[in-house]
Design an enzyme around this catalytic site. Structure first.
Site, PDB file in Angstrom:
ATOM      1  N   ARG A 152      -6.740  -0.057  -9.558  1.00 59.27           N
ATOM      2  CA  ARG A 152      -7.657  -1.132  -9.205  1.00 59.27           C
ATOM      3  C   ARG A 152      -8.696  -1.235 -10.317  1.00 59.27           C
ATOM      4  NH1 ARG A 152      -7.154   1.885  -4.283  1.00 59.27           N
ATOM      5  NH2 ARG A 152      -6.137   0.668  -2.630  1.00 59.27           N
ATOM      6  N   LYS A 176     -10.345   3.220  -2.557  1.00 58.99           N
ATOM      7  CA  LYS A 176     -11.071   2.644  -1.435  1.00 58.99           C
ATOM      8  C   LYS A 176     -11.341   3.708  -0.380  1.00 58.99           C
ATOM      9  CE  LYS A 176      -9.611  -2.193  -1.715  1.00 58.99           C
ATOM     10  NZ  LYS A 176      -8.943  -3.307  -1.002  1.00 58.99           N
ATOM     11  N   HIS A 244      -5.975  -7.489 -11.780  1.00 54.98           N
ATOM     12  CA  HIS A 244      -5.083  -7.344 -10.627  1.00 54.98           C
ATOM     13  C   HIS A 244      -3.650  -7.730 -10.983  1.00 54.98           C
ATOM     14  CE1 HIS A 244      -3.925  -6.898  -6.483  1.00 54.98           C
ATOM     15  NE2 HIS A 244      -3.376  -8.090  -6.508  1.00 54.98           N
ATOM     16  N   ARG A 247      -1.994  -4.647 -12.147  1.00 51.56           N
ATOM     17  CA  ARG A 247      -1.689  -3.768 -11.008  1.00 51.56           C
ATOM     18  C   ARG A 247      -0.466  -4.286 -10.257  1.00 51.56           C
ATOM     19  NH1 ARG A 247      -3.780  -0.135  -7.061  1.00 51.56           N
ATOM     20  NH2 ARG A 247      -3.833  -0.940  -4.934  1.00 51.56           N
ATOM     21  N   HIS A 270      -2.402   2.684  -1.100  1.00 52.70           N
ATOM     22  CA  HIS A 270      -2.468   1.860   0.102  1.00 52.70           C
ATOM     23  C   HIS A 270      -2.399   2.745   1.347  1.00 52.70           C
ATOM     24  CE1 HIS A 270      -0.794  -1.931  -2.096  1.00 52.70           C
ATOM     25  NE2 HIS A 270      -2.109  -1.804  -2.227  1.00 52.70           N
ATOM     26  N   TYR A 279       3.756  -6.725  -2.401  1.00 52.57           N
ATOM     27  CA  TYR A 279       4.057  -6.615  -3.821  1.00 52.57           C
ATOM     28  C   TYR A 279       5.558  -6.675  -4.097  1.00 52.57           C
ATOM     29  CZ  TYR A 279      -0.763  -5.298  -4.662  1.00 52.57           C
ATOM     30  OH  TYR A 279      -2.137  -5.296  -4.748  1.00 52.57           O
TER      31      TYR A 279
END
Length: 303
Positions: A152, A176, A244, A247, A270, A279
């Protein structure tokens, strides 16, 4: 702000403190919650709601209808209602509400936007940057690390030198929810990190940040976005280059080569597999070939 709005504000302020201190959500997520809840305070006050216990299912539907009439698209409306549901759930947990009146309210589904990836040839074209100045070397290293590890933007900007193991070809990043993960970065990314580290002291760094601005400070997310876009133009890549997209390209190319969704989920950091699935855009022909080769009832031409 209408006279009735101030009484709605203190519970929202307390909820935002909860998100920051206890949930430790990212600053951008906190800003998103704050923005949506401030908009809802204004709308609620217009409906004559003076305190949150006055909110019922009918009023929630009115809030959604007013938001839609104000021009909110389905995805933005879903975000607003999600913020409201989370806030009202918290009020229930605090004993302010007996039940969450927004629980059953749903917005129309909209098709999920799938970001476009860069194909392998274009990626090679983008990464073919000359060693003409130290900033170009830094940018090449950033591009290689971001594409090589699927980072990220915040993870790239927040990377510190002490969390890079060049011998082992590994880095540690904070994702995150303050979740740390260890990632392989590959030989090419290691090589370009070595090139950059040989030049990094020229910028008189004042902390342990891996990637620096020309002033020796930790590079900003905005600067990374700007530099990536400029390199896309300089290298003649047809599509707009942004972090992004690298990524997404990492995830796509990994899935096309390995087909291992679980492994890619771990690499991307994730929490849920369903997030990783956006994705995947392997074409149907590829999936059909896998099915034909693997499924015992898929043997064709046999009776």
């Amino acid at each position: 702000m209408t006279p009735s709005a101030p009484s709605l504000q203190p519970p929202v302020d307390a909820f935002l403190r909860y998100l920051k201190v206890e949930r430790q959500l990212s600053p951008l997520t906190q800003i998103s919650y704050s923005r949506q809840l401030q908009a809802l305070i204004t709308l609620a006050a217009e409906l004559g709601i003076r305190e949150w216990p006055m909110l019922d299912v009918a009023k929630v539907r009115q809030l959604a209808a007013r938001s839609k009439r104000a021009g909110l698209q389905s995805s933005s409306l879903a975000l607003r209602l999600s913020a409201l549901r989370s806030f009202l759930d918290w009020l229930v947990s605090q004993g302010v509400l007996h039940a969450n009146p927004a629980k059953g309210i749903r917005t129309p589904r909209s098709g999920r936007h799938l970001p476009k990836n860069i194909d392998v040839d274009e990626m090679n074209q983008l990464l073919n940057i000359d060693l003409n100045d130290p900033l170009a070397v830094r940018d090449r290293a950033m591009l290689e690390v971001m594409y090589g590890a699927g980072l990220r933007l915040a993870e790239l900007v927040g990377l510190d030198c002490r969390y890079v193991d060049l011998i082992g070809g590994e880095i540690w990043v904070m994702g995150k929810g303050s979740k740390e993960r260890k990632l392989p970065i590959g030989r090419t990314a290691v090589t370009w990190l070595e090139h950059w580290l040989a030049l990094r002291d020229l910028f008189a760094p004042d902390d342990d940040a891996m990637f620096l601005s020309s002033q020796g400070k930790r590079i900003s997310a905005r600067n990374v976005q700007k530099r990536f876009a400029e390199w896309g133009v300089k290298q003649g890549v047809n599509s707009h280059i942004h972090p992004h997209k690298l990524r997404h390209s990492f995830a796509t190319h990994m899935l096309e080569s390995s087909g291992d969704l679980r492994a890619v989920q771990e690499l991307l950091g994730h929490a849920n597999l369903t997030t990783t699935q956006i994705y995947t855009h392997l074409d149907f022909q590829h999936l059909a070939k896998v099915y034909d080769a693997a499924h015992p009832r898929a043997k064709r031409g046999k009776s």
